[in-house]
Structures are given as structure tokens and as C-alpha cells.
Design a protein around this motif. Structure first.
Motif, mmCIF file in Angstrom:
data_model
loop_
_atom_site.group_PDB
_atom_site.id
_atom_site.type_symbol
_atom_site.label_atom_id
_atom_site.label_comp_id
_atom_site.label_asym_id
_atom_site.label_seq_id
_atom_site.Cartn_x
_atom_site.Cartn_y
_atom_site.Cartn_z
ATOM 1 N N ASP A 198 13.372 -3.407 -17.757
ATOM 2 C CA ASP A 198 12.022 -3.244 -17.214
ATOM 3 C C ASP A 198 10.987 -3.764 -18.209
ATOM 4 O OD1 ASP A 198 9.925 -2.478 -15.586
ATOM 5 O OD2 ASP A 198 10.017 -0.367 -16.152
ATOM 6 N N CYS A 207 10.807 -6.156 -8.604
ATOM 7 C CA CYS A 207 11.871 -5.210 -8.262
ATOM 8 C C CYS A 207 13.215 -5.907 -8.111
ATOM 9 C CB CYS A 207 11.524 -4.455 -6.981
ATOM 10 S SG CYS A 207 10.182 -3.264 -7.176
ATOM 11 N N VAL A 266 14.622 -1.193 -7.421
ATOM 12 C CA VAL A 266 13.659 -1.191 -6.328
ATOM 13 C C VAL A 266 12.852 0.102 -6.285
ATOM 14 C CG1 VAL A 266 13.381 -1.372 -3.823
ATOM 15 C CG2 VAL A 266 15.131 -2.733 -4.982
ATOM 16 N N GLU A 278 5.114 -2.260 -4.329
ATOM 17 C CA GLU A 278 5.133 -3.539 -5.040
ATOM 18 C C GLU A 278 4.144 -4.516 -4.420
ATOM 19 O OE1 GLU A 278 8.490 -6.666 -6.699
ATOM 20 O OE2 GLU A 278 8.737 -5.831 -4.705
#
Length: 354
Positions: free
Chosen positions: A280, A167, A196, A157
Motif C-alpha cells: 500500500d 485497489c 479492494v 475509490e
């Protein structure tokens, strides 16, 4: 806790830390005599509220709680403990004078792992505590592996400065949607971890592809899509990731079977992967990215409905998700608490340690 402590949890030779939750001082004396130093360290709480406070302040190997207490009883205490994601695997032994099957079932349903009947033999108490602690410490070793995975996912990330705390937001939103669906605690934990870890497989994608500012070629897309299977293989051997691994592998599948990596369709796509991909996509739509501005709530809604109509998304889950936002327009934009930030502190420790 520093980096070395995170990577090397307490060994089996460390004292067993026991939290006793009981309103009777006589029991404090009795348990402390049976579970004596230096093998054991016994801390006491006079009621359930104090017990929860102690668990928030310190780490324990096992909790020994009475079932009958004024105010918050043992069953409610167990329920409160199990609502804390970080305490889901903490062993709880419940002491009760009842052997009625209904009482035992209620305690197990509340989250107790085992029972001790009153009066109990000192050897039995030691044996039950010892077994629980050994199981807990084995779990702690596994947690160390998980924490490393979370930190590695944070590194992925961190490579993309444009995703921010993507996340953490996904972990927060996925759990919220899961609660609205009535999913189990283990399924909620899997969604939280998936938030995550879903892109951890990008560790295996070359930076010239992963960080390419322009559109990818067809050949580069073939490589990029491998992140789902790479991530799946990174975590699939961990039993604790049994429910999370399918999220990582299948969060790019499509309802009509046109997704990847396996071309699954409809309910063949694992439910948790379907739940996760809705949040998402919504998060990607409503936050700015290098290739697009942040879309409005109305634009994001229209795109989700369009994708459901095209057969890409589970229409029932899309409708449920949008209904939640209709009831609370800020629901999808709430900032997660620090408790959702899995792996962030370990990543910081690793970064600072060089």
C-alpha cells in the motif's frame, strides 16, 4: 450477467449444473442416467484440459471427476482448479477405485472435497451431489453479499479521481508478495480482497473530510482514522472475511506501536496487515497524488527503508519486498489483470442502473 442476476443468484429450484470430467464415454451415459433432467444438467469433458476449458466458459454447481485419466489426472486437475481464485469454493467430488489412505490424502491435498468409491450406488451419487450443490448455493448467496461490498468499495475509490486503479494494483501486488512468502491460498485470497476492501470504511467519512483538498485538522484526522474500524465492522460478521477483516482494521498500525486504531506493535499486528501495508505504501509513493508527484523507484526504496529504521514497518517484510523488486525492477509496476478487478463490473452495472 446483468445487475439483477448478480444480486439474486440461482434459487434452490434451479437445475443442478454438474460438470463430469472423465475419459470413459460409458461413464458419461451412466452419470447422465443417474443425474437425469430436469433436476440435473450434466455437461461432460473427456479430460482435465477440456474440464478447465469448460469451467472458464460456464458456471457449475459441482464437478465430478475421475482420478485416473490419461494426461492430466484428477489430482492435477484439482490443483489447476484451485489456482483460480473464482473457483476456490467450487465443490469437487473425485471418483476413484482406490481406498488406499495415501491416495485419498493426495486427492484431498490437491483440492478434492469428497470421494466416491467405484462402483458407487446411484442413490449415493445423487446424495453426494445434492449436498455439494446445496453448500455451493449457500456460498453463492454469500458471494452476492461480498460482491456488493466490493462494489461499494469501488464507489469509495471512484470518489477520488487521483487514485486510478489503486485497489486493483494493491490486490495484484499483495498476492504476489504473499506467494513469495509461501502463504496459503486462503491467505492469498484474503490479501486480494484486502486490496479492494481496505478503505471501504471511508463510506462512513463525510465528503468534506474525505475529499478535502488541503491538510486535515487534528479533529478531522480523528474522524478520518475511524475508517479502519468502520470498515472492520462492515465485514467482520462474514465468515469468508475472517482473514480479510484484520487487514482492513490494522493496515495503519506501526511496528513500534504508534499506529492506529489499536496501537498494536511488532508481531501483534496481524501478518497479513503487515504484508498489505508494505505494498500500500509503495503504491502510494510511486504513483502521483494531488499532494505529491510520483516518486522514483529509488526514492520509494529510500523512504521504505527509512520508515523501517524508524520502527514503523516490519523490517523483514520491507527487505523481502525490496529484494523482489531488485530481482525484477518492473515487479512493483506490473499492471494487474482484469481478474483482479473485484467488484468493478458490479459497480459499473449499479452506476448504469442509476
Amino acid at each position: 450477467m446483468d445487475f439483477n442476476e448478480r444480486m439474486h443468484p440461482q434459487g434452490d429450484d434451479a437445475p443442478f449444473r454438474v460438470l463430469l470430467v472423465d475419459d470413459e464415454p460409458l461413464q458419461w451415459l451412466l452419470v447422465r442416467e443417474i443425474l437425469a433432467a430436469p433436476r440435473y444438467i450434466v455437461d461432460v469433458a473427456a479430460n482435465g484440459e477440456q474440464g478447465l476449458a469448460r469451467l472458464a466458459e460456464a458456471e457449475f454447481d459441482v464437478v465430478l471427476t475421475d482420478r485416473r485419466m490419461p494426461g492430466m489426472d484428477g489430482d492435477e486437475f484439482c490443483r489447476q482448479v484451485r489456482r483460480q481464485p473464482g473457483l476456490a469454493m467450487l465443490p469437487i467430488l473425485m471418483v476413484t477405485g482406490s481406498n488406499a489412505s495415501a491416495d485419498l490424502l493426495a486427492g484431498l491435498s490437491a483440492g478434492a472435497d469428497d470421494f466416491l468409491g467405484k462402483p458407487y450406488h446411484p442413490v449415493e451419487l445423487q446424495a453426494r451431489v445434492n449436498v455439494a450443490v446445496q453448500r455451493k448455493r449457500a456460498t453463492d448467496q454469500l458471494d452476492s453479499t461480498e460482491s456488493t461490498l466490493f462494489a461499494l468499495a469501488r464507489m469509495v475509490e471512484a470518489k477520488d479521481e487521483n487514485t486510478g486503479d489503486h485497489c486493483s494494483r494493491l490486490a495484484h501486488k499483495a498476492m504476489a508478495l504473499g506467494r513469495a512468502m509461501g502463504l496459503s491460498q486462503q491467505e492469498l485470497i484474503a490479501l486480494r480482497r484486502g486490496g479492494v476492501l481496505h478503505d471501504i470504511g471511508k463510506l462512513g467519512i463525510p465528503d468534506q473530510i474525505l475529499l478535502k483538498p488541503g491538510p486535515l485538522t487534528d479533529e478531522e484526522w480523528v474522524v478520518m482514522r475511524q475508517h479502519t474500524t468502520i470498515g472492520y465492522h462492515l465485514v467482520s460478521n462474514l465468515r469468508s472475511m475472517r482473514l480479510t477483516a484484520p487487514i482492513i482494521r490494522h493496515h495503519h498500525e506501526r511496528w513500534d506501536g504508534s499506529g492506529y486504531p489499536d496501537g498494536l506493535a511488532g508481531e501483534a499486528i496481524p501478518l497479513l496487515a503487515r504484508v498489505f501495508q508494505i505494498v500500500d505504501i509503495h503504491d502510494a509513493l510511486t504513483y502521483e497524488r494531488p499532494y505529491k508527484p510520483a516518486f522514483s523507484a529509488e526514492q520509494a526504496r529510500a523512504i521504505l527503508l527509512e520508515e523501517a529504521a524508524r520502527g514503523w514497518r516490519d523490517p523483514a517484510l520491507v527487505n523481502l519486498f525490496l529484494a523482489l523488486i531488485d530481482r525484477d525492477p518492473q515487479w512493483g509496476f506490473e499492471h494487474p489483470s482484469s481478474g483482479d478487478d473485484l467488484g468493478a463490473q458490479l459497480y459499473t452495472d449499479m452506476f448504469q442502473a442509476g
